[in-house]
Design a protein around this motif. Sequence first.
Motif, PDB file in Angstrom:
ATOM      1  N   GLY A 368      14.354   7.341   3.697  1.00 46.62           N
ATOM      2  CA  GLY A 368      15.339   6.270   3.863  1.00 46.62           C
ATOM      3  C   GLY A 368      16.520   6.636   2.988  1.00 46.62           C
ATOM      4  N   ASP A 369      17.270   5.653   2.512  1.00 45.23           N
ATOM      5  CA  ASP A 369      18.406   5.940   1.632  1.00 45.23           C
ATOM      6  C   ASP A 369      18.116   5.409   0.250  1.00 45.23           C
ATOM      7  OD1 ASP A 369      20.188   7.341   3.235  1.00 45.23           O
ATOM      8  OD2 ASP A 369      20.687   5.517   4.333  1.00 45.23           O
ATOM      9  N   GLY A 370      18.104   6.289  -0.738  1.00 44.16           N
ATOM     10  CA  GLY A 370      17.822   5.854  -2.107  1.00 44.16           C
ATOM     11  C   GLY A 370      16.335   5.716  -2.337  1.00 44.16           C
ATOM     12  N   GLN A 371      15.971   5.576  -3.619  1.00 42.30           N
ATOM     13  CA  GLN A 371      14.544   5.462  -3.964  1.00 42.30           C
ATOM     14  C   GLN A 371      14.006   4.115  -3.496  1.00 42.30           C
ATOM     15  OE1 GLN A 371      12.287   7.173  -6.337  1.00 42.30           O
ATOM     16  NE2 GLN A 371      13.438   9.016  -5.992  1.00 42.30           N
ATOM     17  N   GLN A 372      12.918   4.147  -2.740  1.00 46.33           N
ATOM     18  CA  GLN A 372      12.288   2.884  -2.374  1.00 46.33           C
ATOM     19  C   GLN A 372      10.802   3.108  -2.101  1.00 46.33           C
ATOM     20  OE1 GLN A 372      13.201   1.443   1.699  1.00 46.33           O
ATOM     21  NE2 GLN A 372      14.883   2.882   1.613  1.00 46.33           N
ATOM     22  N   TRP A 373      10.049   2.015  -2.186  1.00 43.47           N
ATOM     23  CA  TRP A 373       8.601   2.093  -1.953  1.00 43.47           C
ATOM     24  C   TRP A 373       8.323   1.987  -0.461  1.00 43.47           C
ATOM     25  CZ3 TRP A 373       5.099   3.184  -5.666  1.00 43.47           C
ATOM     26  CH2 TRP A 373       5.499   3.010  -6.999  1.00 43.47           C
ATOM     27  N   THR A 374       7.478   2.893   0.029  1.00 41.29           N
ATOM     28  CA  THR A 374       7.048   2.787   1.425  1.00 41.29           C
ATOM     29  C   THR A 374       5.538   2.946   1.470  1.00 41.29           C
ATOM     30  OG1 THR A 374       7.495   5.142   1.684  1.00 41.29           O
ATOM     31  CG2 THR A 374       9.143   3.647   2.556  1.00 41.29           C
ATOM     32  N   LEU A 375       4.938   2.418   2.526  1.00 39.79           N
ATOM     33  CA  LEU A 375       3.482   2.550   2.710  1.00 39.79           C
ATOM     34  C   LEU A 375       3.179   3.803   3.512  1.00 39.79           C
ATOM     35  CD1 LEU A 375       1.865  -0.850   3.644  1.00 39.79           C
ATOM     36  CD2 LEU A 375       1.615   0.466   1.564  1.00 39.79           C
ATOM     37  N   GLU A 376       2.190   4.553   3.079  1.00 42.19           N
ATOM     38  CA  GLU A 376       1.779   5.736   3.818  1.00 42.19           C
ATOM     39  C   GLU A 376       0.334   5.542   4.272  1.00 42.19           C
ATOM     40  OE1 GLU A 376       1.937  10.448   2.891  1.00 42.19           O
ATOM     41  OE2 GLU A 376       3.512   9.201   2.065  1.00 42.19           O
ATOM     42  N   ALA A 377       0.095   5.684   5.567  1.00 44.98           N
ATOM     43  CA  ALA A 377      -1.244   5.408   6.116  1.00 44.98           C
ATOM     44  C   ALA A 377      -2.247   6.464   5.686  1.00 44.98           C
ATOM     45  CB  ALA A 377      -1.157   5.364   7.635  1.00 44.98           C
ATOM     46  N   GLY A 378      -3.467   6.016   5.315  1.00 45.13           N
ATOM     47  CA  GLY A 378      -4.529   6.938   4.907  1.00 45.13           C
ATOM     48  C   GLY A 378      -5.482   7.249   6.056  1.00 45.13           C
ATOM     49  N   ALA A 379      -6.584   7.955   5.731  1.00 46.06           N
ATOM     50  CA  ALA A 379      -7.497   8.480   6.762  1.00 46.06           C
ATOM     51  C   ALA A 379      -8.090   7.385   7.646  1.00 46.06           C
ATOM     52  CB  ALA A 379      -8.615   9.274   6.096  1.00 46.06           C
ATOM     53  N   LEU A 380      -8.508   6.252   7.050  1.00 46.44           N
ATOM     54  CA  LEU A 380      -9.163   5.206   7.853  1.00 46.44           C
ATOM     55  C   LEU A 380      -8.160   4.508   8.774  1.00 46.44           C
ATOM     56  CD1 LEU A 380     -11.550   3.637   5.175  1.00 46.44           C
ATOM     57  CD2 LEU A 380     -12.166   5.178   7.018  1.00 46.44           C
ATOM     58  N   VAL A 381      -6.877   4.544   8.412  1.00 47.19           N
ATOM     59  CA  VAL A 381      -5.847   3.948   9.276  1.00 47.19           C
ATOM     60  C   VAL A 381      -5.509   4.937  10.397  1.00 47.19           C
ATOM     61  CG1 VAL A 381      -3.504   3.006   9.354  1.00 47.19           C
ATOM     62  CG2 VAL A 381      -4.935   2.607   7.354  1.00 47.19           C
ATOM     63  N   LEU A 382      -5.452   6.223  10.046  1.00 45.27           N
ATOM     64  CA  LEU A 382      -5.143   7.241  11.064  1.00 45.27           C
ATOM     65  C   LEU A 382      -6.255   7.322  12.118  1.00 45.27           C
ATOM     66  CD1 LEU A 382      -3.763  10.139   8.823  1.00 45.27           C
ATOM     67  CD2 LEU A 382      -2.445   8.576  10.214  1.00 45.27           C
ATOM     68  N   ALA A 383      -7.477   6.951  11.715  1.00 47.40           N
ATOM     69  CA  ALA A 383      -8.618   7.017  12.653  1.00 47.40           C
ATOM     70  C   ALA A 383      -8.744   5.743  13.482  1.00 47.40           C
ATOM     71  CB  ALA A 383      -9.911   7.257  11.882  1.00 47.40           C
ATOM     72  N   ASP A 384      -7.738   4.867  13.428  1.00 43.90           N
ATOM     73  CA  ASP A 384      -7.795   3.598  14.167  1.00 43.90           C
ATOM     74  C   ASP A 384      -8.189   3.842  15.628  1.00 43.90           C
ATOM     75  OD1 ASP A 384      -7.366   0.842  14.639  1.00 43.90           O
ATOM     76  OD2 ASP A 384      -5.378   1.253  15.422  1.00 43.90           O
ATOM     77  N   GLN A 385      -9.181   3.093  16.106  1.00 42.18           N
ATOM     78  CA  GLN A 385      -9.717   3.199  17.461  1.00 42.18           C
ATOM     79  C   GLN A 385     -10.383   4.546  17.731  1.00 42.18           C
ATOM     80  OE1 GLN A 385      -7.083   1.712  20.483  1.00 42.18           O
ATOM     81  NE2 GLN A 385      -7.303  -0.308  19.669  1.00 42.18           N
ATOM     82  N   GLY A 386     -10.892   5.162  16.670  1.00 42.17           N
ATOM     83  CA  GLY A 386     -11.617   6.420  16.826  1.00 42.17           C
ATOM     84  C   GLY A 386     -12.761   6.481  15.832  1.00 42.17           C
TER      85      GLY A 386
END
Length: 698
Positions: A368-386
């Motif tokens: 994004g622009d400038g320092q900011q906090w963002t959420l990064e998806a982990g393994a259990l989120v990436l495996a959604d519906q799998g």
Amino acid sequence: MARADDTELIDTFEEFYRSYYRNEIGELAQKYPNEQKSLYVDWDDLYRFDPNLADDFRNKPEQLKEYAEEALRLYDLPVDVSLGQAHVRARGLPTQTDIREIRSDHRGMLIAVQGIVRKATDVRPKITTAAFECQRCGTLSRIPQEGGDFQEPHECQGCERQGPFRINYDQSEFIDAQKLRVQESPEGLRGGETPQSVDINIEDDITGEVTAGDHVQVTGMLKLDQQGSEREKSPMFDFYMEGTTVEIEDEQFEEMDITDEDKKEIIELSNEPDIYEKMEASIAPSIYGYQKEKRAMIFQLFSGVTKHLPDGSRTRGDLHMLLIGDPGTGKSQMLQYVKEIAPRSVYTSGKGSSSAGLTAAAVRDDFGDGQQWTLEAGALVLADQGIAAVDELDKMRSEDQSAMHEALEQQSISVSKAGINATLKSRCSLLGAANPTYGRFDQYEPIGEQIDLDPPLISRFDLIFTVTDNPNEEKDAELAEHILTTNYAGELNTHREHMNNSDYTVEEVKNVTDEVSPEIDAELLRKYIAYAKRECYPTMTEEAKSVIQEFYVQLRAQGADEDAPVPVTARKLEALVRLAEASARVRLSDTVEKEDAERGTAIARYCLEEIGMDPETGEFDADVIETGTSKSQRDRIKNIKQLISSIEDEYDEGAPVDVIVERAEEEGIKTSKAEHEIEKLKQKGEVYEPRTDHLRTT
């Protein structure tokens, strides 16, 4: 002034709208600008109207989007509304571009990519036209803000001095903007490739719709951004996209291409009487035995049906399964195989996973622009519906294990980090593998005590299998033959590939490799599973219900006595339903028959006999799994604690250990068991030693 050919293009778009989008534009006019600000155009419609125009829209989207929007502004509307800021957004391109296949030739073109949102910034206002007010004479200068850098006026148009200027916010124009990072979906990756990603800028009414972990399809224009700093510019460029449409894909496995030919083959297979045996033989054929475990893995791949109730609550259909056993029994290999077959899967190993890596991490960076906090998806989120395959669960720290509790039962992950409160979806099945506490099972200890996992985590698994490695001459001979055949098949295959003058014929190699090849080809099995999960939602018959009910009630009846342990909890009942539904899905059946329920109860009984049984009494005891301590053990600990407190009053320096053991033996507790329980009480801090071999209760 618009040139003649420009006017012609605008007229063509107007004609296209009249032919195809009359109703949609009428609806947009009624809802503009508060409820709707965009007209969505299907590329197929444009192609049917004028193939050349559609191709131009793909190759020169920036110019043609302007003409399409100008045509929308000039369109004769039945109501007196000006669609001045309305957007025209194209979607439904005939082909998708893989993120890793994006090349410099795609620059400036309209492309569609599909993947999972890895990060998403907050929605922020972006200035599109800045109104600068001269602080000396008050003259307003309007400067359009295009491109990456902020443009300021060189001099005032009124007094011709160079400022100072300040931005007049009321006179400036702003638009909502958001930045997404979309990563390739795990199901598209084969052979351990590192997933690649692309950054996407989106604006106005399509912002704020997606969050980390969503599966999306994005259509947009591919642009370039120069690397390096202002001073030292690099000849290398980065890709990014200006997104025009973002569609959330709720449908599972949309990108799995199942042809009519495949469907025919799948339906033929499902009607075969030995389909279950064929499926078992297709899971990790190089690993010998484990028929029950392999059948359970098949049921996990097909999974039960997720139920949505009228009150909005949902019951999970995914099965969680744990393999716990001696080293060298092929657990990891089975996990890897299931990961390859599952249409959507993520594999991770316990030691290398933190709780943030499994659930979601809050990251502070320049995305994004400038320092900011963002959420990064982990393994259990990436495996959604799998399926999420987690190896070496026992090697994880207990706080990392506890991060999985919510993901397993509620199938969501709540994050409260760095001021971000969010809930991400994690509708996946977990397939775990672990070793016993001492590295190998001790046959003299209850199995429940040898599982070094938190009881709340263990109780969330529907099925727990113990894989023990006990010498047995007959079995060992069969296993040795299987392993040697597998290796020999591999040797022949490799030999033929690398040696031009190989003595072995293709026929010879085929004969040997057929013995260890899966019954159903892995690619077909993936399509079979995806097809079943997409098309098949079985319902229970009365016979199936009564089989499950009878099994559950009979088991519970064993705990009706006041002193008897509780054999199973209601969680097991839900597991039985899921197993029966999965069994019906394997046959592509719309109903859960009596045989499906019997298959489910057979597996559940096998698991309970392996792990949910108190070895001292031979009774089923839910507490072995739910709390890690069996009822007989709890009673024994209670008795020994009472013994210590009654004996300690007789001696000044506390109760001597040998006296406690002697008295325990009189009560029918073996010496070894008594010593073991005393150790446990010391570890828990419930008794202490005022001097060596003397005990007092705390």
